[in-house]
Design a protein around this motif. Structure first.
Motif, PDB file in Angstrom:
ATOM      1  N   LEU A  41       0.821  -1.211   0.000  1.00  0.00           N
ATOM      2  CA  LEU A  41       0.000   0.000   0.000  1.00  0.00           C
ATOM      3  C   LEU A  41       0.855   1.261   0.000  1.00  0.00           C
ATOM      4  CD1 LEU A  41      -2.889  -0.972   2.427  1.00  0.00           C
ATOM      5  CD2 LEU A  41      -2.982  -0.717  -0.051  1.00  0.00           C
ATOM      6  N   ARG A  42       1.949   1.239   0.724  1.00  0.00           N
ATOM      7  CA  ARG A  42       2.858   2.389   0.738  1.00  0.00           C
ATOM      8  C   ARG A  42       3.430   2.627  -0.656  1.00  0.00           C
ATOM      9  NH1 ARG A  42       6.116   0.599   4.422  1.00  0.00           N
ATOM     10  NH2 ARG A  42       4.724   1.186   6.095  1.00  0.00           N
ATOM     11  N   GLU A  43       3.800   1.545  -1.324  1.00  0.00           N
ATOM     12  CA  GLU A  43       4.327   1.659  -2.684  1.00  0.00           C
ATOM     13  C   GLU A  43       3.251   2.168  -3.643  1.00  0.00           C
ATOM     14  OE1 GLU A  43       6.106  -1.297  -6.117  1.00  0.00           O
ATOM     15  OE2 GLU A  43       6.295  -1.889  -4.017  1.00  0.00           O
ATOM     16  N   LEU A  44       2.014   1.673  -3.488  1.00  0.00           N
ATOM     17  CA  LEU A  44       0.911   2.124  -4.333  1.00  0.00           C
ATOM     18  C   LEU A  44       0.620   3.606  -4.104  1.00  0.00           C
ATOM     19  CD1 LEU A  44      -1.398   1.463  -6.310  1.00  0.00           C
ATOM     20  CD2 LEU A  44      -2.795   0.919  -4.311  1.00  0.00           C
ATOM     21  N   ALA A  45       0.633   4.036  -2.849  1.00  0.00           N
ATOM     22  CA  ALA A  45       0.382   5.447  -2.550  1.00  0.00           C
ATOM     23  C   ALA A  45       1.457   6.337  -3.173  1.00  0.00           C
ATOM     24  CB  ALA A  45       0.331   5.662  -1.043  1.00  0.00           C
ATOM     25  N   GLY A  46       2.692   5.892  -3.133  1.00  0.00           N
ATOM     26  CA  GLY A  46       3.767   6.656  -3.769  1.00  0.00           C
ATOM     27  C   GLY A  46       3.580   6.733  -5.275  1.00  0.00           C
ATOM     28  N   ALA A  47       3.148   5.627  -5.881  1.00  0.00           N
ATOM     29  CA  ALA A  47       2.929   5.617  -7.324  1.00  0.00           C
ATOM     30  C   ALA A  47       1.767   6.527  -7.711  1.00  0.00           C
ATOM     31  CB  ALA A  47       2.664   4.194  -7.807  1.00  0.00           C
ATOM     32  N   VAL A  48       0.688   6.502  -6.921  1.00  0.00           N
ATOM     33  CA  VAL A  48      -0.458   7.365  -7.209  1.00  0.00           C
ATOM     34  C   VAL A  48      -0.067   8.834  -7.048  1.00  0.00           C
ATOM     35  CG1 VAL A  48      -2.737   8.049  -6.342  1.00  0.00           C
ATOM     36  CG2 VAL A  48      -2.211   5.647  -6.680  1.00  0.00           C
ATOM     37  N   SER A  50       2.941  10.171  -7.428  1.00  0.00           N
ATOM     38  CA  SER A  50       3.789  10.596  -8.538  1.00  0.00           C
ATOM     39  C   SER A  50       2.982  10.708  -9.826  1.00  0.00           C
ATOM     40  CB  SER A  50       4.968   9.640  -8.723  1.00  0.00           C
ATOM     41  OG  SER A  50       4.517   8.366  -9.126  1.00  0.00           O
ATOM     42  N   PHE A  51       1.983   9.838 -10.006  1.00  0.00           N
ATOM     43  CA  PHE A  51       1.116   9.947 -11.177  1.00  0.00           C
ATOM     44  C   PHE A  51       0.357  11.267 -11.153  1.00  0.00           C
ATOM     45  CE2 PHE A  51      -3.140   9.347 -13.011  1.00  0.00           C
ATOM     46  CZ  PHE A  51      -2.785   9.114 -14.329  1.00  0.00           C
ATOM     47  N   GLY A  52      -0.183  11.627  -9.976  1.00  0.00           N
ATOM     48  CA  GLY A  52      -0.895  12.896  -9.858  1.00  0.00           C
ATOM     49  C   GLY A  52       0.006  14.084 -10.140  1.00  0.00           C
ATOM     50  N   ALA A  53       1.238  14.012  -9.683  1.00  0.00           N
ATOM     51  CA  ALA A  53       2.184  15.102  -9.945  1.00  0.00           C
ATOM     52  C   ALA A  53       2.486  15.216 -11.437  1.00  0.00           C
ATOM     53  CB  ALA A  53       3.475  14.877  -9.164  1.00  0.00           C
ATOM     54  N   GLU A  54       2.618  14.066 -12.103  1.00  0.00           N
ATOM     55  CA  GLU A  54       2.872  14.099 -13.541  1.00  0.00           C
ATOM     56  C   GLU A  54       1.668  14.632 -14.304  1.00  0.00           C
ATOM     57  OE1 GLU A  54       4.257  10.331 -14.983  1.00  0.00           O
ATOM     58  OE2 GLU A  54       5.836  10.224 -13.478  1.00  0.00           O
ATOM     59  N   VAL A  55       0.455  14.285 -13.870  1.00  0.00           N
ATOM     60  CA  VAL A  55      -0.754  14.794 -14.521  1.00  0.00           C
ATOM     61  C   VAL A  55      -0.837  16.303 -14.340  1.00  0.00           C
ATOM     62  CG1 VAL A  55      -3.277  14.806 -14.382  1.00  0.00           C
ATOM     63  CG2 VAL A  55      -2.050  12.648 -14.429  1.00  0.00           C
ATOM     64  N   ARG A  56      -0.581  16.793 -13.121  1.00  0.00           N
ATOM     65  CA  ARG A  56      -0.628  18.240 -12.892  1.00  0.00           C
ATOM     66  C   ARG A  56       0.415  18.971 -13.727  1.00  0.00           C
ATOM     67  NH1 ARG A  56      -1.632  16.312  -7.777  1.00  0.00           N
ATOM     68  NH2 ARG A  56       0.553  16.428  -7.173  1.00  0.00           N
ATOM     69  N   ALA A  57       1.608  18.384 -13.847  1.00  0.00           N
ATOM     70  CA  ALA A  57       2.646  19.010 -14.661  1.00  0.00           C
ATOM     71  C   ALA A  57       2.227  19.042 -16.121  1.00  0.00           C
ATOM     72  CB  ALA A  57       3.964  18.260 -14.503  1.00  0.00           C
ATOM     73  N   GLY A  58       1.618  17.958 -16.594  1.00  0.00           N
ATOM     74  CA  GLY A  58       1.138  17.915 -17.975  1.00  0.00           C
ATOM     75  C   GLY A  58       0.027  18.913 -18.218  1.00  0.00           C
ATOM     76  N   MET A  59      -0.878  19.052 -17.239  1.00  0.00           N
ATOM     77  CA  MET A  59      -1.961  20.024 -17.379  1.00  0.00           C
ATOM     78  C   MET A  59      -1.410  21.442 -17.434  1.00  0.00           C
ATOM     79  SD  MET A  59      -4.814  18.368 -14.810  1.00  0.00           S
ATOM     80  CE  MET A  59      -5.422  19.961 -14.390  1.00  0.00           C
ATOM     81  N   SER A  60      -0.446  21.724 -16.590  1.00  0.00           N
ATOM     82  CA  SER A  60       0.146  23.055 -16.566  1.00  0.00           C
ATOM     83  C   SER A  60       0.842  23.356 -17.895  1.00  0.00           C
ATOM     84  CB  SER A  60       1.139  23.146 -15.410  1.00  0.00           C
ATOM     85  OG  SER A  60       1.782  24.386 -15.417  1.00  0.00           O
ATOM     86  N   GLU A  61       1.570  22.364 -18.408  1.00  0.00           N
ATOM     87  CA  GLU A  61       2.254  22.557 -19.681  1.00  0.00           C
ATOM     88  C   GLU A  61       1.247  22.776 -20.812  1.00  0.00           C
ATOM     89  OE1 GLU A  61       5.059  19.971 -22.713  1.00  0.00           O
ATOM     90  OE2 GLU A  61       4.956  19.400 -20.601  1.00  0.00           O
ATOM     91  N   ARG A  62       0.168  21.986 -20.822  1.00  0.00           N
ATOM     92  CA  ARG A  62      -0.843  22.131 -21.875  1.00  0.00           C
ATOM     93  C   ARG A  62      -1.543  23.473 -21.756  1.00  0.00           C
ATOM     94  NH1 ARG A  62      -2.235  21.726 -26.844  1.00  0.00           N
ATOM     95  NH2 ARG A  62      -4.421  21.280 -27.154  1.00  0.00           N
ATOM     96  N   GLU A  63      -1.784  23.942 -20.535  1.00  0.00           N
ATOM     97  CA  GLU A  63      -2.421  25.241 -20.350  1.00  0.00           C
ATOM     98  C   GLU A  63      -1.527  26.355 -20.898  1.00  0.00           C
ATOM     99  OE1 GLU A  63      -4.450  27.957 -16.841  1.00  0.00           O
ATOM    100  OE2 GLU A  63      -3.649  25.975 -16.377  1.00  0.00           O
TER     101      GLU A  63
END
Length: 122
Positions: A41-48, A50-63
């Motif tokens: 679960l700790r590993e899954l939480a870390g993966a989620v 980092s995924f959220g951070a990558e999505v936010r970075a992608g959204m910011s770049e697209r904006e």
């Protein structure tokens, strides 16, 4: 000398097998299973995360890309307010009262005489 070598090698192999068996038996206990689940679960939480951070970075770049395209096409800044967007005056809804309450301006609904009688209970 050869016998001593093989004796030491056998003893080392025995210690390794015993440790491995003890570790496997510990993992089969409820505490060991709980530790495995918590690690997963700790590993899954870390993966989620980092995924959220990558999505936010992608959204910011697209904006930023979209703001650049809007500025290039309109010849002006993409938004009048920092971080916000205001429609250009050429758009049909610009300057309208979008988002305002229109219920006060509505006329009352018209009902047929039969509907009025049914509502009145008669």
């Amino acid at each position: 000398m050869s016998r001593l070598f093989w004796f030491a090698l056998g003893a080392a192999a025995g210690v390794m097998v015993t440790r491995k068996a003890t570790e496997t038996a510990r993992q089969a206990t409820p505490a060991g299973i709980a530790a495995n689940v918590s690690d997963a679960l700790r590993e899954l939480a870390g993966a989620v995360g980092s995924f959220g951070a990558e999505v936010r970075a992608g959204m910011s770049e697209r904006e930023r890309e979209l703001h650049t395209v809007v500025e290039r096409r309109t010849g002006g800044p993409a938004g009048a307010v920092e971080g916000g967007w205001t429609p250009p005056a050429a758009l049909p809804w610009a300057g309208s009262d979008l988002g305002q309450d229109r219920t006060a301006r509505r006329a009352p609904a018209r009902r047929s005489p039969g509907a009025r009688a049914r509502r009145a209970g008669g």
